[in-house]
Scaffold this motif. Structure first.
Motif, PDB file in Angstrom:
ATOM      1  N   GLU A  59      20.310   1.981  -0.431  1.00  0.00           N
ATOM      2  CA  GLU A  59      20.689   0.918   0.223  1.00  0.00           C
ATOM      3  C   GLU A  59      19.568   0.125   0.763  1.00  0.00           C
ATOM      4  OE1 GLU A  59      23.933   1.885   2.986  1.00  0.00           O
ATOM      5  OE2 GLU A  59      25.260   2.554   1.174  1.00  0.00           O
ATOM      6  N   SER A  60      19.786  -1.036   1.426  1.00  0.00           N
ATOM      7  CA  SER A  60      18.595  -1.840   1.712  1.00  0.00           C
ATOM      8  C   SER A  60      17.955  -1.250   2.826  1.00  0.00           C
ATOM      9  CB  SER A  60      19.223  -3.179   2.494  1.00  0.00           C
ATOM     10  OG  SER A  60      20.241  -2.815   3.456  1.00  0.00           O
ATOM     11  N   GLY A  61      16.482  -1.338   2.906  1.00  0.00           N
ATOM     12  CA  GLY A  61      15.733  -0.530   3.933  1.00  0.00           C
ATOM     13  C   GLY A  61      14.390  -0.560   3.341  1.00  0.00           C
ATOM     14  N   LYS A  62      13.436  -0.024   3.973  1.00  0.00           N
ATOM     15  CA  LYS A  62      11.872   0.451   3.654  1.00  0.00           C
ATOM     16  C   LYS A  62      11.887   1.873   3.570  1.00  0.00           C
ATOM     17  CE  LYS A  62      10.106  -3.768   6.020  1.00  0.00           C
ATOM     18  NZ  LYS A  62       9.690  -4.369   4.934  1.00  0.00           N
ATOM     19  N   TYR A  63      11.315   1.962   2.302  1.00  0.00           N
ATOM     20  CA  TYR A  63      11.085   3.680   1.988  1.00  0.00           C
ATOM     21  C   TYR A  63       9.790   4.268   1.654  1.00  0.00           C
ATOM     22  CZ  TYR A  63      16.112   2.967   1.463  1.00  0.00           C
ATOM     23  OH  TYR A  63      17.453   2.625   1.578  1.00  0.00           O
ATOM     24  N   SER A  64       9.566   5.332   1.966  1.00  0.00           N
ATOM     25  CA  SER A  64       8.150   5.834   1.676  1.00  0.00           C
ATOM     26  C   SER A  64       8.603   7.310   1.332  1.00  0.00           C
ATOM     27  CB  SER A  64       7.117   5.961   2.930  1.00  0.00           C
ATOM     28  OG  SER A  64       5.965   6.364   2.314  1.00  0.00           O
ATOM     29  N   LEU A  65       8.019   7.552  -0.256  1.00  0.00           N
ATOM     30  CA  LEU A  65       8.375   8.894  -0.664  1.00  0.00           C
ATOM     31  C   LEU A  65       6.906   9.318  -1.307  1.00  0.00           C
ATOM     32  CD1 LEU A  65      11.461   8.035  -2.811  1.00  0.00           C
ATOM     33  CD2 LEU A  65      11.535   9.070  -0.238  1.00  0.00           C
ATOM     34  N   SER A  66       6.827  10.725  -1.391  1.00  0.00           N
ATOM     35  CA  SER A  66       5.544  11.197  -1.933  1.00  0.00           C
ATOM     36  C   SER A  66       6.096  12.473  -2.961  1.00  0.00           C
ATOM     37  CB  SER A  66       4.663  11.826  -0.873  1.00  0.00           C
ATOM     38  OG  SER A  66       4.932  12.740  -0.150  1.00  0.00           O
ATOM     39  N   THR A  67       4.964  12.737  -3.829  1.00  0.00           N
ATOM     40  CA  THR A  67       5.231  13.774  -4.971  1.00  0.00           C
ATOM     41  C   THR A  67       3.841  14.513  -5.012  1.00  0.00           C
ATOM     42  OG1 THR A  67       4.756  12.411  -6.748  1.00  0.00           O
ATOM     43  CG2 THR A  67       7.109  12.882  -6.125  1.00  0.00           C
ATOM     44  N   PRO A  68       3.908  15.956  -5.297  1.00  0.00           N
ATOM     45  CA  PRO A  68       2.538  16.629  -5.264  1.00  0.00           C
ATOM     46  C   PRO A  68       1.834  15.814  -6.525  1.00  0.00           C
ATOM     47  CG  PRO A  68       4.246  17.887  -5.207  1.00  0.00           C
ATOM     48  CD  PRO A  68       5.062  16.793  -5.409  1.00  0.00           C
TER      49      PRO A  68
END
Length: 309
Positions: free
Chosen positions: A300-309
């Motif tokens: 949904e609306s918002g700010k996201y930060s994801l990471s992968t190896p």
């Protein structure tokens, strides 16, 4: 014929139009089969039919075409059969990674852009969608002639009609008779940078980016270490960014208020996708499934930060 196929695909499932649906579905099957039987050989390479646009053309029926555009257009329009699709895609990749001969007889280096007005608009998409993302990036970052960045090396600040419209060594090189210095066609790679590198794509079932897709494709060759950009939709700014380093890949994106998105992150499993604390505070995010080597999330609306190896 190609554009008729595209129209038929759109209208082959019209609700409440059973007779039209049946007729268009039959035409789609017939014309698709005709193309595969007539213009592709057993290895999925494009070949000439008996048709000649110009009477003086030297080719004979069955002679190979085997050019970048001859593979690009069928792929983006979904014409190759399931049996031929992978072969056609591999042949396209081969035309990009090999040396080629230009119209003036010069030999061009691998990862050169050998397309014209129509093929240029679709070549990067055709490569990415068929699993050859590495070739798409090598094509993007080529600086030798003919390539998108070659004019930049010659001082270009706009998109030119000819990739050698002006050079440091040859000046205008006799191109003055047809030589636009503000030409959108070769700039079509910008659409791929938004839709594939940054991964900002519309959802065809929901207009105006009320719901959209974020499907970023980081450069697998390692030549490009990050990308960052945005699209200003009618609901607000959609941001997408990725950055690669020794620790892995970080993805940051924002979803405007009153919208939602489906996010695709390249990963071996759901456990490989980590939320990162810090400046980005995520809204609601839900894991949906694994699909073709990507973890798929609903956000949904918002700010996201994801990471992968």
């Amino acid at each position: 014929m190609i554009f008729n196929l595209q129209i038929m695909k759109k209208f082959s499932s019209l609700p409440g139009k059973n007779e039209d649906e049946k007729r268009f579905a039959q035409l789609l099957e017939q014309r698709g089969k005709f193309f595969n039987d007539t213009y592709l050989d057993g290895e999925g390479k494009t070949r000439h039919s008996s048709f000649k646009q110009f009477a003086q053309a030297a080719h004979k029926p069955g002679d190979l075409v085997d050019t970048q555009t001859s593979y690009v257009l069928p792929l983006v329009l979904g014409i190759p059969s399931n049996h031929n699709k992978a072969k056609v895609a591999a042949n396209l990749a081969a035309t990009v990674t090999r040396t080629n001969k230009a119209d003036n007889g010069t030999i061009t280096p691998p990862h050169s852009l050998m397309t014209g007005f129509i093929g240029t608009a679709w070549i990067s998409k055709a490569l990415s969608d068929s699993g050859h993302v590495d070739a798409a990036y090598r094509l993007l970052l080529q600086t030798n002639y003919p390539s998108w960045l070659y004019p930049v090396e010659q001082g270009a600040t706009t998109v030119w009609e000819r990739l050698n419209s002006y050079t440091h060594t040859d000046g205008f090189g006799g191109n003055n008779s047809m030589n636009s210095f503000n030409h959108y066609a070769f700039g079509a790679v910008g659409a791929w940078m938004y839709s594939h590198s940054l991964g900002i794509e519309r959802d065809e079932e929901t207009p105006a980016f009320k719901r959209f897709r974020l499907k970023p494709e980081p450069d697998p060759t390692g030549k490009l270490s990050y990308a960052k950009g945005y699209y200003d939709s009618m609901y607000g700014r959609i941001e997408s960014a990725w950055k690669k380093n020794a620790a892995g890949t970080t993805y940051e994106f924002s979803v405007p208020a009153n919208t939602s998105a489906t996010v695709y992150i390249a990963a071996a499993s759901r456990k490989d996708v980590r939320y990162r604390a810090g400046k980005r505070k995520a809204g609601h995010i839900e894991f949906l499934r694994m699909e073709n080597g990507k973890a798929v999330f609903a956000v949904e609306s918002g700010k996201y930060s994801l990471s992968t190896p």
